[in-house]
Design an enzyme around this catalytic site. Structure first.
Site, PDB file in Angstrom:
ATOM      1  N   LEU A 343       0.810  -1.215   0.000  1.00 14.19           N
ATOM      2  CA  LEU A 343       0.000   0.000   0.000  1.00 14.19           C
ATOM      3  C   LEU A 343       0.842   1.263   0.000  1.00 14.19           C
ATOM      4  CD1 LEU A 343      -2.679  -1.035   2.657  1.00 14.19           C
ATOM      5  CD2 LEU A 343      -2.886  -1.099   0.182  1.00 14.19           C
ATOM      6  N   GLY A 344       2.022   1.211   0.566  1.00 16.26           N
ATOM      7  CA  GLY A 344       2.845   2.414   0.628  1.00 16.26           C
ATOM      8  C   GLY A 344       4.129   2.135   1.381  1.00 16.26           C
ATOM      9  N   GLY A 346       6.959   4.275   4.035  1.00 19.23           N
ATOM     10  CA  GLY A 346       7.300   5.471   4.797  1.00 19.23           C
ATOM     11  C   GLY A 346       8.663   5.329   5.424  1.00 19.23           C
ATOM     12  N   GLY A 347       8.973   6.268   6.306  1.00 15.92           N
ATOM     13  CA  GLY A 347      10.288   6.287   6.925  1.00 15.92           C
ATOM     14  C   GLY A 347      10.515   5.117   7.858  1.00 15.92           C
ATOM     15  N   PHE A 348       9.432   4.462   8.315  1.00 15.24           N
ATOM     16  CA  PHE A 348       9.593   3.366   9.270  1.00 15.24           C
ATOM     17  C   PHE A 348       9.393   1.996   8.640  1.00 15.24           C
ATOM     18  CE2 PHE A 348       8.692   6.894  12.134  1.00 15.24           C
ATOM     19  CZ  PHE A 348       9.664   6.699  13.087  1.00 15.24           C
ATOM     20  N   LYS A 365       2.029  -3.112   8.858  1.00 15.78           N
ATOM     21  CA  LYS A 365       3.222  -2.291   8.684  1.00 15.78           C
ATOM     22  C   LYS A 365       4.443  -3.107   9.104  1.00 15.78           C
ATOM     23  CE  LYS A 365       5.003   2.357   9.416  1.00 15.78           C
ATOM     24  NZ  LYS A 365       4.707   3.699   9.954  1.00 15.78           N
ATOM     25  N   ASP A 437       3.328  13.274  16.025  1.00 15.08           N
ATOM     26  CA  ASP A 437       3.475  13.377  14.568  1.00 15.08           C
ATOM     27  C   ASP A 437       2.106  13.547  13.910  1.00 15.08           C
ATOM     28  OD1 ASP A 437       4.940  13.562  12.258  1.00 15.08           O
ATOM     29  OD2 ASP A 437       4.987  11.405  11.892  1.00 15.08           O
TER      30      ASP A 437
END
Length: 640
Positions: A343-344, A346-348, A365, A437
């Site tokens: 799905l995507g 990110g930084g993590f 995730k 955040d």
């Protein structure tokens, strides 16, 4: 002549005595259960009498509710009478006994306000209210001593006298503690005599103790300007639900004439737990023996699997319990973390779509191995499972022209949702949760476009009043409060980020956009400039056309500026933000030239953006998939 005068005097005396006896009778009542009391009581909210038991229930298994039960007939007291007195005895749990000049509590709020006050009336002498609270929540803002206490409150939720719940044992000659959350009925006596208010507690089958738990000199005529008082009870629930009951109630203006409750006639509190059948000792022994044999046979396998799949437990899991899935089940759910289901990124780490039996669609995730922020890794790899958000993140609709565009009613509802969620994080738990955040890409939308606050990879549990040290400055540039690097994270830095989020949702712009003219580049400063020109409408997202409320957008823009005030002490709390955004409290008066308003630290922002450097990893652009994820979602009501 003498006989006639004597007769007249006796007649006046007996008439006066009869009047006194009549008043005394009217000022006393007793209910061993409330089956026949409905005509005498004023009930509102969730309060009701359960038939045929006669149990008076104030709240039920619902959140954010309140209930009141008051004796309809007001009691009239002559302020010139020096020896004003009353006594009452009731049996129940989880409630507050109330003396009030009014039975209208329509403006009161539930949760920590106990259904008696709201943020405006709390502490106001015009409330004319005395309450004896049996409180099972420790509210730092009201200086509660613990989460199991009894307090005397006058026109405020800050107790003038309080003590941990206990009773004096007449047999042992010392105090014994009582757990208010045990669910067991509790006897309470409240006596007011010679300007002394006393509160006494005892379990159901214990006689009234010789010594009260609380005793304080109070002149009630100084509190109540009205000569008519109402007596009754109030109860409220917050994010957690509970049943609160009154089993019996006795009242009199005189402690000597107070009638005793017949405890044998009181209704029973229903317990949803089913009664366990008795198991024979022989069967228990056989089961224990079988369990020991099985344990010995499987101990080798258990030790092997424990060592192979041992996982690190976070500190928060010890209190709230783990919510885990096996690696095998998540591997199958994501088809081996297939790239077609990604799905995507990110930084993590990367996020994959999956499906679990009996649960449905999920987002997983997969945290990077070299990630050094957020939660600790488990055995070299950390997988976070969350609800799948089919409408993706807010930033897709604001900055990537995702269709359909968000209408004003949808945007305003999203702001309310996130304000409620953040208020819960700051005030609803035993510890403060700092998100750290908050931004449009971390606010997700479900199938009904309700806002969900997501991605808690940098969240922290903190004690009330604490803040993270200055070295822990993390977040996304543009949303970070100026004091982060010096004072550390706190609830006020979350509020700053929320204010920035509010402004970008209304304006459809990021906090800093280097591609546009200098005078419009910094969003906070630009909005203030528009306000000075009396043209706030120029800052609103043009894609909404004229389909928005001028009153709501103006209030929301000013609230966003108030939250981003660089003067930390001038920012509102999230509790106040919720009151403002729900129009329960007017905004304070301030202008675009007020200290700390409209300052966006442009030099710091431009330097960071030019060098493509931030204090925390930023997410990559959204993937071509039409859905995104939400990590560790916390939702607090629908915010409407």
């Amino acid at each position: 002549m003498v006989a006639q005068e004597l007769h007249l005097i006796l007649l006046i005396f007996f008439n006066h005595l009869n009047c006194l006896l009549s008043q005394q009778e009217e000022a006393s009542f007793i209910y061993d259960g409330f089956g026949q009391a409905q005509a005498d009581l004023h009930l509102d909210g969730a309060a009701k009498i359960i038939f045929p038991s006669g149990l008076l229930q104030l709240t039920n298994a619902s959140t954010q509710q309140m209930g009141h039960a008051f004796f309809k007939q007001p009691f009239e007291f002559d302020p010139s009478v020096k020896k004003l007195s009353f006594s009452t005895h009731f049996v129940g749990h989880g409630i507050a006994f109330v003396v009030s000049s009014s039975i209208d509590f329509t403006q009161a709020d539930p949760t920590q306000y106990l259904g008696l006050f709201n943020i405006s009336t709390n502490g106001s002498p015009s409330s004319q209210l005395l309450a004896i609270e049996l409180d099972t929540v420790q509210s730092a803002e009201f200086d509660d001593i613990d989460k199991n206490h009894v307090g005397i409150n006058i026109n405020s939720l800050k107790s003038v006298e309080s003590a941990s719940a206990s009773y004096f044992s007449n047999t042992k000659g010392k105090n014994q503690s009582i757990k208010l959350l045990s669910g067991d009925p509790l006897q309470v006596w409240v006596d007011y005599e010679d300007a002394i208010l006393s509160v006494t507690l005892a379990p159901l089958r214990i006689q009234k103790p010789k010594h009260p738990l609380l005793s304080r000199p109070i002149n009630l005529t100084d509190i109540f300007s009205d000569q008519k008082w109402f007596f009754g009870f109030s109860a409220a629930t917050g994010s957690l639900v509970s049943y609160q009951y009154i089993l019996g109630w006795s009242f009199s203006r005189s402690r000597v004439l107070l009638q005793r409750l017949d405890l044998s006639k009181l209704p029973q509190i229903p317990h949803p737990r089913a009664k366990k059948e008795q198991t024979s000792p022989l069967l228990i022994a056989l089961l224990v023996l079988l369990a020991l044999i099985t344990l010995v046979a499987l101990v080798g396998v258990y030790l092997y699997r424990r060592n192979k799949y041992a996982e690190f437990r976070e500190a928060w899991e010890k209190e709230y319990g783990p919510h885990r899935f096996s690696y095998k089940s998540l591997y199958k759910a994501t088809k081996g973390f297939d790239k077609d289901g990604r799905l995507g990124k990110g930084g993590f780490g990367e996020v994959y779509r999956g499906n679990l039996p009996r649960i449905g669609d999920i987002a997983v995730k997969r945290v990077c191995h070299d990630a050094n922020q957020g939660l600790k890794q488990r055995k070299g790899e950390l997988l976070l499972v969350s609800e799948y958000m089919c409408n993706g993140s807010v930033d897709r609709y604001l900055f990537h022209r995702e269709k359909p565009f968000l209408s004003w009613s949808q945007r305003f509802a999203i702001l309310k949702d996130i304000a409620s969620a953040l208020n819960y994080l700051h005030t609803g738990a035993s510890q403060v949760v700092l998100h750290r955040d908050i931004k449009a890409s971390n606010v997700m939308l479900d199938s009904d476009f309700n806002g969900r606050l997501g991605d808690f990879g940098m969240a922290r549990f903190e004690d009330y009043g604490d803040s993270l040290p200055g070295t822990a400055a993390v977040g996304t540039m543009g949303y970070m409060a100026p004091e982060l690097t010096t004072m550390g994270a706190s609830t006020r830095t979350d509020i700053y980020a929320f204010g920035t989020f509010m402004l970008e949702v209304i304006c459809g712009r990021r906090p800093l956009d280097l591609k546009i003219a200098d005078e419009k580049r910094h969003l906070i400063k630009w909005i203030c400039d528009c306000w000075r020109r009396d043209s706030l409408a120029d800052a609103i997202d043009t894609r909404m056309g004229l389909e928005y409320s001028e009153e709501e957008t103006e209030m929301a823009l000013k609230l966003g500026l108030l939250c981003t005030n660089i003067v930390v002490e001038s920012r509102p709390t999230m509790e106040q933000v919720v009151q403002y955004i729900n129009k329960n409290l007017p905004l304070p008066i301030f202008s675009p030239d007020s200290p700390g308003i409209g300052v966006s630290t442009p030099v710091l922002l431009e330097t960071a953006f030019t060098s493509r450097c931030s204090l925390a990893p930023s997410a990559s652009p959204p993937s071509p998939h039409n859905s995104m994820f939400v990590t560790h979602t916390i939702t607090y009501g629908d915010g409407r």
